[in-house]
Design a protein around this motif. Structure first.
Motif, PDB file in Angstrom:
ATOM      1  N   SER A 293       0.840  -1.196   0.000  1.00  0.00           N
ATOM      2  CA  SER A 293       0.000   0.000   0.000  1.00  0.00           C
ATOM      3  C   SER A 293       0.876   1.246   0.000  1.00  0.00           C
ATOM      4  CB  SER A 293      -0.909   0.017   1.227  1.00  0.00           C
ATOM      5  OG  SER A 293      -0.145   0.218   2.409  1.00  0.00           O
ATOM      6  N   ALA A 294       0.304   2.345  -0.453  1.00  0.00           N
ATOM      7  CA  ALA A 294       1.041   3.611  -0.467  1.00  0.00           C
ATOM      8  C   ALA A 294       1.441   4.016   0.944  1.00  0.00           C
ATOM      9  CB  ALA A 294       0.187   4.703  -1.115  1.00  0.00           C
ATOM     10  N   GLU A 295       0.585   3.716   1.915  1.00  0.00           N
ATOM     11  CA  GLU A 295       0.884   4.062   3.309  1.00  0.00           C
ATOM     12  C   GLU A 295       2.097   3.293   3.816  1.00  0.00           C
ATOM     13  OE1 GLU A 295      -1.404   4.417   7.649  1.00  0.00           O
ATOM     14  OE2 GLU A 295      -2.279   3.211   6.035  1.00  0.00           O
ATOM     15  N   ALA A 296       2.205   2.025   3.423  1.00  0.00           N
ATOM     16  CA  ALA A 296       3.347   1.217   3.853  1.00  0.00           C
ATOM     17  C   ALA A 296       4.640   1.726   3.227  1.00  0.00           C
ATOM     18  CB  ALA A 296       3.116  -0.245   3.490  1.00  0.00           C
ATOM     19  N   VAL A 297       4.614   1.996   1.931  1.00  0.00           N
ATOM     20  CA  VAL A 297       5.811   2.478   1.233  1.00  0.00           C
ATOM     21  C   VAL A 297       6.247   3.837   1.777  1.00  0.00           C
ATOM     22  CG1 VAL A 297       6.745   3.179  -1.003  1.00  0.00           C
ATOM     23  CG2 VAL A 297       5.254   1.170  -0.846  1.00  0.00           C
ATOM     24  N   ALA A 298       5.274   4.660   2.150  1.00  0.00           N
ATOM     25  CA  ALA A 298       5.580   6.004   2.653  1.00  0.00           C
ATOM     26  C   ALA A 298       6.325   5.975   3.980  1.00  0.00           C
ATOM     27  CB  ALA A 298       4.292   6.811   2.799  1.00  0.00           C
ATOM     28  N   LEU A 299       6.328   4.834   4.656  1.00  0.00           N
ATOM     29  CA  LEU A 299       7.054   4.735   5.924  1.00  0.00           C
ATOM     30  C   LEU A 299       8.555   4.931   5.737  1.00  0.00           C
ATOM     31  CD1 LEU A 299       5.225   1.702   7.580  1.00  0.00           C
ATOM     32  CD2 LEU A 299       5.142   4.087   8.320  1.00  0.00           C
ATOM     33  N   GLN A 300       9.025   4.748   4.505  1.00  0.00           N
ATOM     34  CA  GLN A 300      10.444   4.984   4.229  1.00  0.00           C
ATOM     35  C   GLN A 300      10.826   6.428   4.530  1.00  0.00           C
ATOM     36  OE1 GLN A 300      11.859   2.304   0.595  1.00  0.00           O
ATOM     37  NE2 GLN A 300       9.874   3.244   0.135  1.00  0.00           N
ATOM     38  N   ASP A 301       9.882   7.339   4.362  1.00  0.00           N
ATOM     39  CA  ASP A 301      10.144   8.752   4.656  1.00  0.00           C
ATOM     40  C   ASP A 301      10.367   8.986   6.147  1.00  0.00           C
ATOM     41  OD1 ASP A 301       9.795   9.288   1.962  1.00  0.00           O
ATOM     42  OD2 ASP A 301       7.667   9.774   2.191  1.00  0.00           O
ATOM     43  N   ASP A 302       9.888   8.052   6.973  1.00  0.00           N
ATOM     44  CA  ASP A 302      10.068   8.157   8.423  1.00  0.00           C
ATOM     45  C   ASP A 302      11.274   7.362   8.907  1.00  0.00           C
ATOM     46  OD1 ASP A 302       7.742   9.722   8.673  1.00  0.00           O
ATOM     47  OD2 ASP A 302       6.486   7.926   8.723  1.00  0.00           O
ATOM     48  N   GLY A 303      12.030   6.801   7.962  1.00  0.00           N
ATOM     49  CA  GLY A 303      13.226   6.059   8.331  1.00  0.00           C
ATOM     50  C   GLY A 303      13.036   4.563   8.467  1.00  0.00           C
ATOM     51  N   VAL A 304      11.859   4.056   8.088  1.00  0.00           N
ATOM     52  CA  VAL A 304      11.613   2.617   8.152  1.00  0.00           C
ATOM     53  C   VAL A 304      12.196   1.954   6.910  1.00  0.00           C
ATOM     54  CG1 VAL A 304       9.837   0.815   8.174  1.00  0.00           C
ATOM     55  CG2 VAL A 304       9.520   2.906   9.516  1.00  0.00           C
ATOM     56  N   GLY A 305      12.952   0.882   7.105  1.00  0.00           N
ATOM     57  CA  GLY A 305      13.461   0.120   5.977  1.00  0.00           C
ATOM     58  C   GLY A 305      12.395  -0.829   5.471  1.00  0.00           C
ATOM     59  N   CYS A 306      12.018  -0.717   4.211  1.00  0.00           N
ATOM     60  CA  CYS A 306      10.980  -1.573   3.630  1.00  0.00           C
ATOM     61  C   CYS A 306      11.643  -2.705   2.855  1.00  0.00           C
ATOM     62  CB  CYS A 306      10.064  -0.754   2.726  1.00  0.00           C
ATOM     63  SG  CYS A 306       9.053   0.444   3.631  1.00  0.00           S
ATOM     64  N   LEU A 307      11.390  -3.940   3.293  1.00  0.00           N
ATOM     65  CA  LEU A 307      12.071  -5.099   2.727  1.00  0.00           C
ATOM     66  C   LEU A 307      11.061  -6.084   2.151  1.00  0.00           C
ATOM     67  CD1 LEU A 307      14.572  -5.762   5.654  1.00  0.00           C
ATOM     68  CD2 LEU A 307      15.059  -4.582   3.507  1.00  0.00           C
ATOM     69  N   PRO A 308      10.869  -6.095   0.836  1.00  0.00           N
ATOM     70  CA  PRO A 308       9.989  -7.095   0.228  1.00  0.00           C
ATOM     71  C   PRO A 308      10.695  -8.444   0.124  1.00  0.00           C
ATOM     72  CG  PRO A 308      10.926  -5.689  -1.467  1.00  0.00           C
ATOM     73  CD  PRO A 308      11.405  -5.139  -0.148  1.00  0.00           C
ATOM     74  N   GLY A 309       9.911  -9.514   0.058  1.00  0.00           N
ATOM     75  CA  GLY A 309      10.500 -10.842  -0.063  1.00  0.00           C
ATOM     76  C   GLY A 309      10.936 -11.386   1.290  1.00  0.00           C
ATOM     77  N   GLU A 310      11.802 -12.374   1.265  1.00  0.00           N
ATOM     78  CA  GLU A 310      12.259 -12.998   2.503  1.00  0.00           C
ATOM     79  C   GLU A 310      13.318 -12.143   3.181  1.00  0.00           C
ATOM     80  OE1 GLU A 310      14.518 -17.118   3.536  1.00  0.00           O
ATOM     81  OE2 GLU A 310      12.586 -17.304   2.524  1.00  0.00           O
ATOM     82  N   ALA A 311      13.190 -11.983   4.484  1.00  0.00           N
ATOM     83  CA  ALA A 311      14.161 -11.185   5.236  1.00  0.00           C
ATOM     84  C   ALA A 311      15.530 -11.856   5.191  1.00  0.00           C
ATOM     85  CB  ALA A 311      13.703 -11.028   6.678  1.00  0.00           C
ATOM     86  N   PRO A 312      16.598 -11.107   4.903  1.00  0.00           N
ATOM     87  CA  PRO A 312      17.940 -11.703   4.795  1.00  0.00           C
ATOM     88  C   PRO A 312      18.474 -12.150   6.154  1.00  0.00           C
ATOM     89  CG  PRO A 312      18.054  -9.311   4.615  1.00  0.00           C
ATOM     90  CD  PRO A 312      16.596  -9.661   4.618  1.00  0.00           C
ATOM     91  N   SER A 313      19.308 -13.171   6.134  1.00  0.00           N
ATOM     92  CA  SER A 313      19.840 -13.733   7.377  1.00  0.00           C
ATOM     93  C   SER A 313      20.701 -12.734   8.135  1.00  0.00           C
ATOM     94  CB  SER A 313      20.644 -15.001   7.080  1.00  0.00           C
ATOM     95  OG  SER A 313      21.709 -14.718   6.187  1.00  0.00           O
ATOM     96  N   TRP A 314      21.436 -11.864   7.410  1.00  0.00           N
ATOM     97  CA  TRP A 314      22.283 -10.893   8.107  1.00  0.00           C
ATOM     98  C   TRP A 314      21.442  -9.943   8.957  1.00  0.00           C
ATOM     99  CZ3 TRP A 314      21.092  -5.869   7.289  1.00  0.00           C
ATOM    100  CH2 TRP A 314      20.465  -5.512   6.085  1.00  0.00           C
ATOM    101  N   LEU A 315      20.227  -9.663   8.501  1.00  0.00           N
ATOM    102  CA  LEU A 315      19.332  -8.810   9.279  1.00  0.00           C
ATOM    103  C   LEU A 315      18.799  -9.564  10.493  1.00  0.00           C
ATOM    104  CD1 LEU A 315      17.629  -6.196   9.598  1.00  0.00           C
ATOM    105  CD2 LEU A 315      15.884  -7.314   8.197  1.00  0.00           C
ATOM    106  N   LEU A 316      18.372 -10.798  10.271  1.00  0.00           N
ATOM    107  CA  LEU A 316      17.796 -11.593  11.352  1.00  0.00           C
ATOM    108  C   LEU A 316      18.807 -11.862  12.461  1.00  0.00           C
ATOM    109  CD1 LEU A 316      15.822 -14.137   9.139  1.00  0.00           C
ATOM    110  CD2 LEU A 316      14.897 -12.160  10.362  1.00  0.00           C
ATOM    111  N   ASP A 317      20.083 -11.891  12.106  1.00  0.00           N
ATOM    112  CA  ASP A 317      21.135 -12.117  13.103  1.00  0.00           C
ATOM    113  C   ASP A 317      21.312 -10.926  14.043  1.00  0.00           C
ATOM    114  OD1 ASP A 317      21.980 -14.706  12.528  1.00  0.00           O
ATOM    115  OD2 ASP A 317      23.272 -14.037  10.897  1.00  0.00           O
ATOM    116  N   ASN A 318      20.798  -9.767  13.645  1.00  0.00           N
ATOM    117  CA  ASN A 318      21.063  -8.543  14.405  1.00  0.00           C
ATOM    118  C   ASN A 318      19.806  -7.871  14.936  1.00  0.00           C
ATOM    119  OD1 ASN A 318      24.132  -7.947  13.990  1.00  0.00           O
ATOM    120  ND2 ASN A 318      23.389  -8.579  11.975  1.00  0.00           N
TER     121      ASN A 318
END
Length: 210
Positions: free
Chosen positions: A65-90
């Motif tokens: 949704s446009a609302e979800a994508v707009a969260l990037q303007d607030d500093g939220v990282g938007c990650l489509p697909g499967e979350a990468p392991s390097w992120l899950l480790d931290n």
């Protein structure tokens, strides 16, 4: 006709003072899984409290949704697909949206790496003030939730209504007060990810195959 319900001074324990377990979110690295209404509300709440937030959803970002994508303007990282392991480790905390399987690979991986796994209801419950009436069951949840909310309002009490009825519980935190009431409809999916959530009053209507 008004209904005489002497609940304003009723000795039902204030759940927040009883639990006293509010998460310290500032500086935490949080992954929110699910970019629909609940996930968006959680991401906004977490960012506002100083957390570093990534929002993940299996759908291509073109279908967000446009609302979800707009969260990037607030500093939220938007990650489509499967979350990468390097992120899950931290990650310190994973907030799972209703309907996301708690045994999916990213959640299990993050848990093994030491992250706490909770849902939106659990997150909200750690910050809500006042008393909570929680309603669940196979059928009749929405009607019962709305009815209880109206009865409490008719008694002159400060009331908010949310949860599975349409308003994410996390959005009611700011308006909650020590002398107020929150009436919340809970689905089975939302109950899967609670840990320390203890409402002042719990209502189970029925449990049947669905």
């Amino acid at each position: 006709m008004g209904i005489n319900m002497p609940l304003a001074n009723h000795k039902i324990g204030n759940r927040q003072s009883a639990i006293g377990n509010r998460l310290k979110l500032a500086g935490k690295k949080v992954l929110v899984i699910g970019a629909a209404r609940s996930g968006i509300a959680c991401a906004k709440f977490l960012v506002a409290r100083g957390a570093t937030v990534a929002l993940n959803d299996g759908k291509p970002i073109e279908k967000w949704s446009a609302e979800a994508v707009a969260l990037q303007d607030d500093g939220v990282g938007c990650l489509p697909g499967e979350a990468p392991s390097w992120l899950l480790d931290n990650i310190d905390l994973v907030v799972v949206s209703p309907g996301v399987p708690v045994n999916c690979i990213p959640v299990r991986y993050a848990e093994r790496a030491g992250a706490e796994i909770i849902g939106e209801v659990e997150l909200a419950s750690r910050f809500l003030k006042g008393r909570v009436v929680a309603i669940t069951g196979t059928n009749g949840k929405t009607t019962t939730t709305a009815l209880i909310g109206e009865l409490l309002k008719d008694a002159g009490l400060l009331v908010q209504v949310g949860g599975n009825i349409g308003t994410p519980l996390i959005t009611l935190v700011e308006g909650s007060r020590d002398d107020g009431w929150v009436v919340v409809e809970l689905s089975s999916f939302q109950l899967e990810t609670i840990k320390e959530f203890h409402p002042s009053i719990a209502v189970v209507l029925n449990v049947t195959p669905n």
